[in-house]
Structures are given as structure tokens and as C-alpha cells.
Motif scaffolding. Structure first.
Motif, short mmCIF file in Angstrom:
data_model
loop_
_atom_site.label_atom_id
_atom_site.label_comp_id
_atom_site.label_asym_id
_atom_site.label_seq_id
_atom_site.Cartn_x
_atom_site.Cartn_y
_atom_site.Cartn_z
N LEU A 10 -4.94 12.27 11.94
CA LEU A 10 -4.42 13.00 10.76
C LEU A 10 -4.39 14.50 11.03
O LEU A 10 -3.42 15.19 10.68
CB LEU A 10 -5.29 12.71 9.53
N CYS A 57 4.08 11.97 1.17
CA CYS A 57 4.76 12.50 2.37
C CYS A 57 6.03 13.27 1.99
O CYS A 57 7.09 13.09 2.60
CB CYS A 57 5.09 11.40 3.38
N ASP A 105 -4.13 13.50 2.22
CA ASP A 105 -3.70 12.29 2.92
C ASP A 105 -3.14 11.30 1.90
O ASP A 105 -3.84 10.91 0.97
CB ASP A 105 -4.92 11.70 3.64
N SER A 107 -2.20 8.28 2.63
CA SER A 107 -2.36 6.89 3.09
C SER A 107 -3.09 6.05 2.04
O SER A 107 -2.84 4.87 1.90
CB SER A 107 -3.22 6.79 4.34
N THR A 108 -4.05 6.69 1.39
CA THR A 108 -4.76 6.01 0.31
C THR A 108 -4.73 6.94 -0.89
O THR A 108 -5.30 8.03 -0.84
CB THR A 108 -6.24 5.75 0.70
N LEU A 126 6.18 6.91 5.98
CA LEU A 126 5.37 5.70 6.19
C LEU A 126 5.09 5.43 7.66
O LEU A 126 3.98 5.07 8.04
CB LEU A 126 6.08 4.49 5.56
N LEU A 129 1.98 7.01 9.30
CA LEU A 129 0.63 6.81 8.77
C LEU A 129 -0.14 5.86 9.69
O LEU A 129 0.45 4.98 10.32
CB LEU A 129 0.71 6.25 7.35
N ARG A 131 -2.13 3.41 9.13
CA ARG A 131 -2.10 1.98 8.74
C ARG A 131 -1.05 1.80 7.66
O ARG A 131 -1.38 1.69 6.47
CB ARG A 131 -3.48 1.56 8.22
N PRO A 132 0.21 1.74 8.05
CA PRO A 132 1.28 1.73 7.05
C PRO A 132 1.18 0.57 6.05
O PRO A 132 1.50 0.75 4.86
CB PRO A 132 2.55 1.60 7.90
N HIS A 134 -1.48 -0.75 4.89
CA HIS A 134 -2.50 -0.42 3.88
C HIS A 134 -1.94 0.63 2.92
O HIS A 134 -2.18 0.58 1.72
CB HIS A 134 -3.76 0.15 4.54
N ALA A 135 -1.23 1.60 3.47
CA ALA A 135 -0.67 2.66 2.62
C ALA A 135 0.28 2.09 1.58
O ALA A 135 0.22 2.45 0.40
CB ALA A 135 0.05 3.70 3.49
#
Ligand SMILES: C[S@@+](CC[C@H](N)C(=O)[O-])C[C@H]1O[C@@H](n2cnc3c(N)ncnc32)[C@H](O)[C@@H]1O
Length: 269
Positions: A10, A57, A105, A107-108, A126, A129, A131-132, A134-135
Motif C-alpha cells: 500500500l 479509488c 485504504d 480495500s476495506t 480494483l 488492490l 485482495r480485490p 475481499h475489497a
């Protein structure tokens, strides 16, 4: 990938986009506009759905004008990892009421959004990231019943021939390909969470570059390879540039890369 590796990644990505932001806005934002428009226009929600529109994003926030036009009375929240992207996004937002940009971030998503949002719109974030899959689960979870997720991203293969394909081939000689298995998991993951898939297509639009050197320099200094260029340094970039240009077409370079666009609706009880 363990947590330390995720954090390191990141940080590298944020630093890359900090340095790229100005050039990205000038070079890529106009070229990516058709996909941004499609992502926004796919969001069909009526006034009975309350809640904000989140834009993970968001970069310099090219989604903003179209979103305000469609949803003039909704809160709109951009989220981006890069401080310089966020600074530029805030400049774009100006003092328009109901628009905020959060640095962080995506992602989460923060739990405060869970179940509260009318829409989540994300363009060309996407695939970066860690872990796309998970995102995208986190983005879906942000939606209230009937809310819409509209995600456009660059898949592993965007074209068979053209500057993106040539860049991939050259970079692969130096950097191992990432695992793209997550792409096949996106739709099953969304369905498993109860979402209805309204669209899953591969929109392509014409894009044009002045010539191969201009494309290479923009992609590496103002685009997705910026983090790699910082990490590997000028000698590496010079070598990559020479490889890229060897045998590349002369003069203006036109192509039609193919992105992927997924639209999913959150289930209603
Ligand atoms: C290619 S730009 C796309 C920006 C904008 N959506 C557009 O269509 O022009 C990708 C953006 O994703 C951001 N980004 C990358 N990883 C991120 C993360 N984990 N969380 C939030 N933003 C991230 C980058 O900082 C960059 O601004």
C-alpha cells in the motif's frame, strides 16, 4: 500476502500515485473518460434509496461531475490512498455541498458505511488492490437494500496487440505476473453475498497516443508503473524503455483496450 507485506505494498502504491497524479490527470483522465461515464451511468437508483454514493479509488475524481449531474442532492464521498490524488480531488470538488474526499485504504471500507450507501462506483482501482475479491465484498456490504455497485477495472488481458499488451509483455520479462485468479471469483463472490448481477461486460473504447515514447513515458511516470519505476530506479526504467521502443510502431498509436464492467444490485429483504 501477510499484513506487513500488504502494508508495504500500500505504501509503495500510494507513493507511486503521489508522484504520478499531475501527469495522470493530464494524460489518462481524458483517455479513460468513456469508461468513467459508463460506470456512473450504470447506477440506477431512485429517490427512495437513501444514503451516499461512495467512490473508492477516486484518484483526481473524474467521476464527480457526472455523479453530481445524476445525483445533485446526494452526499458523494471519494476515497483514495494517495495524498496527492486526494489533494487534487478536493480541488476538483471545491466547495460543492455534500462532496467530501477521504484519504485512506479503500480495500476495506470503514464500518460506518456498512448497509448505508445507495451506490458504490469505482473505476480502474480494483486491479491494484492487494485482495480485490475481499475489497469487492466490502464495497457490496456498504450498500443498503437495492443499492448498486458499479465497478470498472482493467483485467489481466486488455488487448492482444497495442501499447498495453506490449507494456505487459516487456514488464513480464522483469516482474513475475501476479495471480489473476481473483477475476474469476468476483461474480461468484458477489452472488454468494446475495447480490444480483445486472451487467458483466467488457467495454472497449478507442484510445490514441501521440507515439510510442509518449505512451511509455506517461504510463511509467504518470500511470500504473510509477510505483515500480520509483522502486527500481532510472537505470531500470531506461532499459525497459529501450525494450519497449524496439520494434514499436512509429507515429500515432491507436488501440481499443477492453476493460471489465460489473454492475451488481444489493438484495432487498
Ligand atoms: C488509475 S487511478 C483511477 C482514478 C480514477 N478512478 C479514474 O478513473 O481516473 C487508481 C487510483 O486508485 C488509488 N488506489 C490504489 N490503491 C488504493 C487503495 N488501496 N485504496 C484507495 N485507493 C487506492 C490510487 O491512488 C489511484 O488514485
Amino acid at each position: 500476502m501477510n499484513d506487513q507485506a500488504v502494508n508495504d505494498r500500500l505504501e509503495r502504491i500510494a507513493a507511486g500515485w503521489d508522484g504520478a497524479a499531475e501527469g495522470y490527470d493530464a494524460y489518462f483522465v481524458p483517455r479513460f473518460a468513456p469508461w468513467v461515464t459508463a460506470a456512473v451511468q450504470a447506477v440506477e437508483i431512485d429517490d427512495t434509496r437513501s444514503g451516499p454514493v461512495l467512490v473508492p479509488c477516486c484518484g483526481t475524481f473524474p467521476e464527480l461531475d457526472a455523479l453530481i449531474e445524476l445525483f445533485p442532492d446526494r452526499e458523494i464521498v471519494g476515497i483514495d490512498l494517495s495524498a496527492e490524488m486526494v489533494r487534487r480531488a478536493r480541488l476538483r470538488a471545491g466547495d460543492r455541498p455534500g462532496v467530501t474526499v477521504v484519504e485512506g485504504d479503500a480495500s476495506t471500507l470503514d464500518p460506518r458505511w456498512t448497509g448505508n450507501c445507495a451506490a458504490v462506483v469505482s473505476v480502474f482501482g480494483l486491479q491494484q488492490l492487494p485482495r480485490p475479491e475481499h475489497a469487492i465484498t466490502s464495497w457490496l456490504a456498504a450498500l443498503g437494500p437495492g443499492g448498486v455497485l458499479s465497478v470498472v477495472y482493467w483485467p489481466d488481458v486488455t488487448e492482444s496487440d497495442g501499447p498495453f499488451a506490449r507494456m505487459d509483455a516487456v514488464v513480464r520479462r522483469h516482474v513475475p505476473a501476479g495471480d489473476s485468479a481473483w477475476e474469476d471469483e468476483l461474480v461468484p463472490t458477489l452472488r454468494a453475498q446475495g447480490a444480483v448481477i445486472e451487467r458483466d461486460d467488457r467495454p472497449s473504447h478507442p484510445m490514441s497516443h501521440p507515439d510510442a515514447p509518449a505512451f511509455f513515458d506517461a504510463y511509467v511516470r504518470s500511470g500504473p508503473l510509477s510505483a515500480l519505476a520509483i522502486a527500481r530506479g532510472d537505470t531500470f526504467v531506461a532499459g525497459l524503455r529501450a525494450e519497449f521502443l524496439r520494434g514499436a510502431p512509429q507515429g500515432r498509436w491507436d488501440h481499443r483496450p477492453r476493460a471489465r464492467h460489473i454492475v451488481a444490485r444489493q438484495s432487498t429483504p
